[in-house]
Motif scaffolding. Structure first.
Motif, PDB file in Angstrom:
ATOM      1  N   GLU A 242     -11.796  -5.240 -12.303  1.00 39.62           N
ATOM      2  CA  GLU A 242     -10.568  -6.027 -12.223  1.00 39.62           C
ATOM      3  C   GLU A 242      -9.415  -5.233 -11.620  1.00 39.62           C
ATOM      4  O   GLU A 242      -8.465  -5.811 -11.105  1.00 39.62           O
ATOM      5  CB  GLU A 242     -10.177  -6.547 -13.610  1.00 39.62           C
ATOM      6  N   LEU A 243      -9.491  -3.916 -11.698  1.00 35.70           N
ATOM      7  CA  LEU A 243      -8.449  -3.086 -11.088  1.00 35.70           C
ATOM      8  C   LEU A 243      -8.413  -3.258  -9.577  1.00 35.70           C
ATOM      9  O   LEU A 243      -7.395  -2.999  -8.946  1.00 35.70           O
ATOM     10  CB  LEU A 243      -8.664  -1.610 -11.436  1.00 35.70           C
ATOM     11  N   LEU A 244      -9.521  -3.690  -8.990  1.00 30.32           N
ATOM     12  CA  LEU A 244      -9.603  -3.845  -7.535  1.00 30.32           C
ATOM     13  C   LEU A 244      -9.331  -5.261  -7.047  1.00 30.32           C
ATOM     14  O   LEU A 244      -9.343  -5.505  -5.845  1.00 30.32           O
ATOM     15  CB  LEU A 244     -10.981  -3.382  -7.050  1.00 30.32           C
ATOM     16  N   TYR A 245      -9.087  -6.188  -7.952  1.00 32.34           N
ATOM     17  CA  TYR A 245      -8.738  -7.535  -7.534  1.00 32.34           C
ATOM     18  C   TYR A 245      -7.414  -7.459  -6.771  1.00 32.34           C
ATOM     19  O   TYR A 245      -6.465  -6.810  -7.217  1.00 32.34           O
ATOM     20  CB  TYR A 245      -8.555  -8.461  -8.723  1.00 32.34           C
ATOM     21  N   PRO A 246      -7.325  -8.121  -5.625  1.00 29.33           N
ATOM     22  CA  PRO A 246      -6.070  -8.085  -4.857  1.00 29.33           C
ATOM     23  C   PRO A 246      -4.840  -8.492  -5.682  1.00 29.33           C
ATOM     24  O   PRO A 246      -3.775  -7.899  -5.548  1.00 29.33           O
ATOM     25  CB  PRO A 246      -6.323  -9.063  -3.708  1.00 29.33           C
ATOM     26  N   SER A 247      -5.000  -9.485  -6.538  1.00 28.28           N
ATOM     27  CA  SER A 247      -3.858  -9.924  -7.355  1.00 28.28           C
ATOM     28  C   SER A 247      -3.414  -8.811  -8.305  1.00 28.28           C
ATOM     29  O   SER A 247      -2.201  -8.584  -8.484  1.00 28.28           O
ATOM     30  CB  SER A 247      -4.224 -11.180  -8.147  1.00 28.28           C
ATOM     31  N   ASN A 248      -4.354  -8.112  -8.900  1.00 30.91           N
ATOM     32  CA  ASN A 248      -3.989  -7.016  -9.806  1.00 30.91           C
ATOM     33  C   ASN A 248      -3.435  -5.826  -9.035  1.00 30.91           C
ATOM     34  O   ASN A 248      -2.558  -5.105  -9.540  1.00 30.91           O
ATOM     35  CB  ASN A 248      -5.179  -6.607 -10.674  1.00 30.91           C
ATOM     36  N   LEU A 249      -3.906  -5.621  -7.820  1.00 30.32           N
ATOM     37  CA  LEU A 249      -3.336  -4.556  -6.982  1.00 30.32           C
ATOM     38  C   LEU A 249      -1.877  -4.865  -6.642  1.00 30.32           C
ATOM     39  O   LEU A 249      -1.042  -3.951  -6.595  1.00 30.32           O
ATOM     40  CB  LEU A 249      -4.164  -4.361  -5.709  1.00 30.32           C
ATOM     41  N   LEU A 250      -1.570  -6.135  -6.427  1.00 30.48           N
ATOM     42  CA  LEU A 250      -0.172  -6.524  -6.195  1.00 30.48           C
ATOM     43  C   LEU A 250       0.687  -6.225  -7.428  1.00 30.48           C
ATOM     44  O   LEU A 250       1.800  -5.707  -7.311  1.00 30.48           O
ATOM     45  CB  LEU A 250      -0.068  -8.012  -5.846  1.00 30.48           C
ATOM     46  N   THR A 251       0.162  -6.538  -8.595  1.00 34.93           N
ATOM     47  CA  THR A 251       0.897  -6.267  -9.834  1.00 34.93           C
ATOM     48  C   THR A 251       1.094  -4.768 -10.019  1.00 34.93           C
ATOM     49  O   THR A 251       2.194  -4.314 -10.364  1.00 34.93           O
ATOM     50  CB  THR A 251       0.154  -6.866 -11.047  1.00 34.93           C
ATOM     51  N   ILE A 252       0.056  -4.002  -9.774  1.00 33.32           N
ATOM     52  CA  ILE A 252       0.153  -2.543  -9.897  1.00 33.32           C
ATOM     53  C   ILE A 252       1.152  -1.993  -8.881  1.00 33.32           C
ATOM     54  O   ILE A 252       1.935  -1.091  -9.191  1.00 33.32           O
ATOM     55  CB  ILE A 252      -1.246  -1.897  -9.760  1.00 33.32           C
ATOM     56  N   SER A 253       1.156  -2.563  -7.670  1.00 33.02           N
ATOM     57  CA  SER A 253       2.119  -2.096  -6.658  1.00 33.02           C
ATOM     58  C   SER A 253       3.550  -2.372  -7.110  1.00 33.02           C
ATOM     59  O   SER A 253       4.457  -1.591  -6.844  1.00 33.02           O
ATOM     60  CB  SER A 253       1.842  -2.733  -5.299  1.00 33.02           C
ATOM     61  N   ARG A 254       3.757  -3.482  -7.813  1.00 34.16           N
ATOM     62  CA  ARG A 254       5.087  -3.806  -8.335  1.00 34.16           C
ATOM     63  C   ARG A 254       5.543  -2.721  -9.316  1.00 34.16           C
ATOM     64  O   ARG A 254       6.684  -2.284  -9.284  1.00 34.16           O
ATOM     65  CB  ARG A 254       5.056  -5.186  -9.012  1.00 34.16           C
ATOM     66  N   ILE A 255       4.633  -2.280 -10.151  1.00 33.36           N
ATOM     67  CA  ILE A 255       4.950  -1.219 -11.114  1.00 33.36           C
ATOM     68  C   ILE A 255       5.218   0.095 -10.384  1.00 33.36           C
ATOM     69  O   ILE A 255       6.162   0.826 -10.706  1.00 33.36           O
ATOM     70  CB  ILE A 255       3.801  -1.060 -12.138  1.00 33.36           C
ATOM     71  N   LEU A 256       4.415   0.395  -9.369  1.00 27.16           N
ATOM     72  CA  LEU A 256       4.570   1.658  -8.633  1.00 27.16           C
ATOM     73  C   LEU A 256       5.838   1.692  -7.778  1.00 27.16           C
ATOM     74  O   LEU A 256       6.385   2.771  -7.530  1.00 27.16           O
ATOM     75  CB  LEU A 256       3.334   1.916  -7.763  1.00 27.16           C
ATOM     76  N   LEU A 257       6.305   0.529  -7.333  1.00 30.33           N
ATOM     77  CA  LEU A 257       7.535   0.469  -6.538  1.00 30.33           C
ATOM     78  C   LEU A 257       8.797   0.564  -7.394  1.00 30.33           C
ATOM     79  O   LEU A 257       9.893   0.796  -6.873  1.00 30.33           O
ATOM     80  CB  LEU A 257       7.584  -0.826  -5.721  1.00 30.33           C
ATOM     81  N   LEU A 258       8.650   0.406  -8.686  1.00 27.35           N
ATOM     82  CA  LEU A 258       9.814   0.388  -9.577  1.00 27.35           C
ATOM     83  C   LEU A 258      10.651   1.668  -9.510  1.00 27.35           C
ATOM     84  O   LEU A 258      11.875   1.575  -9.359  1.00 27.35           O
ATOM     85  CB  LEU A 258       9.375   0.101 -11.021  1.00 27.35           C
TER      86      LEU A 258
END
Length: 185
Positions: free
Chosen positions: A11-27
């Motif tokens: 699930e970590l590789l699902y594009p939708s979850n990658l978008l969510t993770i990118s949101r956290i990393l851009l914070l």
């Protein structure tokens, strides 16, 4: 519900979850630029990009059939951390009212704690209420307007955003009580 039941490595590789993770990393970069008046334009772009990931991740997950427990947990946390962090920075730098920041944090901590209680006691992941999604959208617009033009632009939008904010407060509270009173697991 054990952590291993929530996080499936694929699930970590699902594009939708990658978008969510990118949101956290851009914070961190977003918050960094928000505190620098000479980098406000960059902060504005980063904040818009991070919130765009929020608009895209849910529909993408549903369209691809990749709605996951991990995404259902990460997405609301990412939203709340981003909006609340932005509110704190805007209160420090752009005249966003501290009372509004306090209300946001109070509401979001309450929602997260209630979600944890439901998860622990009922083994159920609560999803966002419609008024909660509308509040996230409204508060994103408020944050962008405060960042771009300060209170002159943001304050009218803030007062309008208090309508879905108040509704979400009631809706989440009512739903929490209903879930906890139900005999279901």
């Amino acid at each position: 519900m054990a952590l291993r039941d929530l996080i499936q490595p694929r699930e970590l590789l699902y594009p939708s979850n990658l978008l969510t993770i990118s949101r956290i990393l851009l914070l961190p970069a977003t918050i960094y630029y928000m505190q620098r008046s000479d980098r406000r334009q960059r902060a504005l772009v980063l904040l818009a990009i991070t919130m765009l990931t929020d608009a895209l991740d849910g529909p993408l997950a549903r369209r691809r059939g990749e709605v996951s427990k991990l995404g259902q947990i990460l997405d609301p946390i990412a939203d709340k951390v981003l909006i609340d962090s932005a509110a704190v920075m805007l209160s420090r730098t752009r005249g966003f009212p501290w009372w509004a920041t306090g209300l946001l944090i109070f509401r979001d901590v309450g929602i997260l704690l209630a979600g944890l209680i439901v998860l622990r006691r009922k083994a159920h992941i609560t999803t966002a209420a419609s008024s909660g999604k509308l509040t996230t959208l409204a508060m994103t617009i408020v944050a962008l307007l405060y960042l771009a033009g300060g209170p002159r632009w943001g304050k009218p939008a803030l007062y309008i955003a208090l309508i879905p904010f108040s509704l979400s407060f009631v809706q989440y509270g009512w739903r929490f009580l209903r879930i906890m009173r139900s005999g279901d697991k």
